[in-house]
Design a protein around this motif. Structure first.
Motif, PDB file in Angstrom:
ATOM      1  N   ASP A  63     -83.808 -93.195 -12.312  1.00 40.51           N
ATOM      2  CA  ASP A  63     -85.112 -93.050 -12.105  1.00 40.51           C
ATOM      3  C   ASP A  63     -85.978 -92.476 -12.860  1.00 40.51           C
ATOM      4  O   ASP A  63     -86.004 -91.400 -13.198  1.00 40.51           O
ATOM      5  CB  ASP A  63     -85.314 -92.365 -10.540  1.00 40.51           C
ATOM      6  N   GLU A 112     -78.233 -89.705  -5.589  1.00 44.66           N
ATOM      7  CA  GLU A 112     -79.634 -88.973  -6.323  1.00 44.66           C
ATOM      8  C   GLU A 112     -79.714 -87.763  -6.054  1.00 44.66           C
ATOM      9  O   GLU A 112     -80.182 -87.390  -4.797  1.00 44.66           O
ATOM     10  CB  GLU A 112     -80.673 -89.720  -6.023  1.00 44.66           C
ATOM     11  N   HIS A 126     -86.825 -84.983 -10.857  1.00 43.61           N
ATOM     12  CA  HIS A 126     -85.938 -84.067 -10.478  1.00 43.61           C
ATOM     13  C   HIS A 126     -85.340 -83.034 -11.227  1.00 43.61           C
ATOM     14  O   HIS A 126     -85.225 -81.942 -10.698  1.00 43.61           O
ATOM     15  CB  HIS A 126     -85.032 -84.770  -9.423  1.00 43.61           C
ATOM     16  N   ASP A 153     -89.643 -94.809 -10.580  1.00 54.56           N
ATOM     17  CA  ASP A 153     -89.608 -94.170  -9.289  1.00 54.56           C
ATOM     18  C   ASP A 153     -90.690 -92.949  -9.307  1.00 54.56           C
ATOM     19  O   ASP A 153     -90.586 -91.940 -10.041  1.00 54.56           O
ATOM     20  CB  ASP A 153     -88.325 -93.571  -8.854  1.00 54.56           C
ATOM     21  N   GLU A 174     -82.999 -88.730 -11.748  1.00 54.49           N
ATOM     22  CA  GLU A 174     -84.473 -88.791 -11.741  1.00 54.49           C
ATOM     23  C   GLU A 174     -84.912 -87.804 -12.745  1.00 54.49           C
ATOM     24  O   GLU A 174     -84.910 -86.721 -12.462  1.00 54.49           O
ATOM     25  CB  GLU A 174     -85.090 -88.558 -10.457  1.00 54.49           C
TER      26      GLU A 174
HETATM   27 MN    MN Z   1     -86.020 -91.181  -6.983  1.00 58.02          MN
END
Ligand code: MN
Ligand code: GCO
Ligand code: MN
Length: 388
Positions: A246, A182, A221, A288, A218
């Motif tokens: 995510d 990730e 992110h 997430d 994600e």
């Molecule tokens: Mn995550």
């Protein structure tokens, strides 16, 4: 509305740390009481969540005795059965304890790196026992504030050594799960190594067992880095490397806000759902994210239900987009084809190259083709706003 009610077959999942998040931030203490992991899994199961994800320390407190550990594992297995919920992903907490203050896999200290490997191996064993299909690696502490202290090249070599070790161990133990790395650009470190999906994709190709390893992009992110989430997810998918997702929401270029899915960036999020659903994504629709710090426990479950509901609403919008005559007509009009020319470009031959060199083009005429993107985007906008 019943149409937006989650079902197990929708394959939604949550990290235990999301619902157990207590609202602590760098400037303030917890605002919610501790939610014990077993209640957490039960409450998710009751709401038709398909799977839960855990870090070793979310389920089994750091430093627990063997007896405590076995008791928790036994109870978890019973809940998995009784509440028809699966353990969909396992991961290791290599960031919370102070031993990881300057990294785990990228620490200068071989004892710390070896301890990190040991912690992962122990939890991989548990993840396999609980039936996890994916094992995620988020290197939250793998980074630096002081560039004089660590060279990125050296750090990446160490990262690779650890990933190769763990791939070999997983193979040897016959674990079925795939690994998903990730990316994140920063936070908690000033800079984190493997900052974006692109960095991870390139890194995977240098591993001993690239097949086993993919990406866990994600939404938050990508947007922290000012990137387009949809593009990140799509490139991973095109490379056959989208191994986990995510989902959440994020205002761009800020700290990791981990907001409720769909609460920001609606259009980009729509395209993420479209990508996953149009391609029959076989993994979990995994969230997430964190409930607002201002919420109590009731709000935590509102957050869970809201995330799944927003996903289902966006999926409904995807179906409308795909069935919308105007949209489809515009898309058809902008995709023109020329089979002879496409054949020439699709497979290189020296003769083909010569032919292409001699081909006569009229760039001005080509540039005159209308691309009605104003109309297209407005139509999507109205669809999302609920008037189309
Ligand atoms: Mn995550
Ligand atoms: C973050 C990360 C983490 C990881 C998790 C799984 O919010 O910065 O997304 O939540 O996904 O630790 O390893
Ligand atoms: Mn995050």
């Amino acid at each position: 509305m019943a149409a937006f009610t989650p079902k197990k077959e929708h394959r939604f999942s949550f990290g235990l740390w999301c619902t157990a998040n207590r609202g602590r931030d760098p400037f303030g203490e917890e605002t919610r009481d501790r939610l014990d992991p077993l209640t957490n899994i039960k409450e998710l199961g009751k709401r038709n969540v398909y799977g839960f994800n855990y870090h070793d320390d979310d389920l089994i407190p750091f430093g627990a005795s063997l007896q405590q550990r076995n008791k928790i594992i036994k109870e978890t297995k019973k809940i998995i059965k009784d509440y028809a919920i699966v353990c969909s992903m396992a991961t290791t907490n290599l960031f919370y304890h102070r031993v990881f203050k300057d990294g785990a896999f990228t620490s200068h200290d071989p004892h710390v790196r070896a301890y990190a490997l040991q912690k992962v191996m122990k939890n991989m064993e548990l993840g396999a026992e609980l039936g996890a299909k994916t094992y995620v690696f988020w290197g939250g502490r793998e980074g630096a504030e002081v560039d004089a202290a660590k060279t990125p090249g050296e750090a990446i070599k160490r990262y690779r050594e650890c990933m190769n070790f763990l791939c070999a161990h997983a193979r040897r133990q016959g674990y079925g799960f795939r690994f998903a790395i990730e990316p994140k650009p920063n936070e908690p470190r000033g800079d984190i190594f493997l900052a974006t999906a692109g960095h991870v994709l390139a890194f995977i190709e240098t591993l001993d067992d690239p097949e086993r390893v993919g990406v866990n992009p994600e939404i938050e992110h990508s947007r922290m880095a000012g990137l387009n989430t949809y593009h990140d997810f799509a490139q991973c998918m095109e490379a056959g490397k989208l191994y986990h997702v995510d989902l959440g929401a994020q205002k761009p270029n800020r700290f990791d806000q981990d907001l409720r899915f769909g609460s920001e960036d609606l259009k980009e999020t729509f395209f993420v759902v479209k990508l996953l659903e149009d391609h029959g994504w076989a993994g979990t629709r995994n969230f997430d994210e964190h409930p607002y710090r201002s919420e109590n426990e009731q709000g935590v479950w509102d957050f869970v239900e809201g995330s799944m509901r927003s996903y289902l609403i966006l999926w409904e919008k995807v179906k409308r987009f795909n069935a919308d005559k105007k949209i489809q007509q515009i898309l058809k009009s902008v995709h023109n084809s020329d089979p002879a020319l496409e054949l020439l470009m699709g497979r290189y031959t020296p003769e083909g190259a010569e032919k292409l060199k001699r081909h006569s083009f009229d760039p001005m005429a080509l540039s005159k083709k209308r691309l009605p993107y104003e109309e297209l985007d407005q139509r999507l906008q109205e669809l999302l706003l609920g008037v189309a």
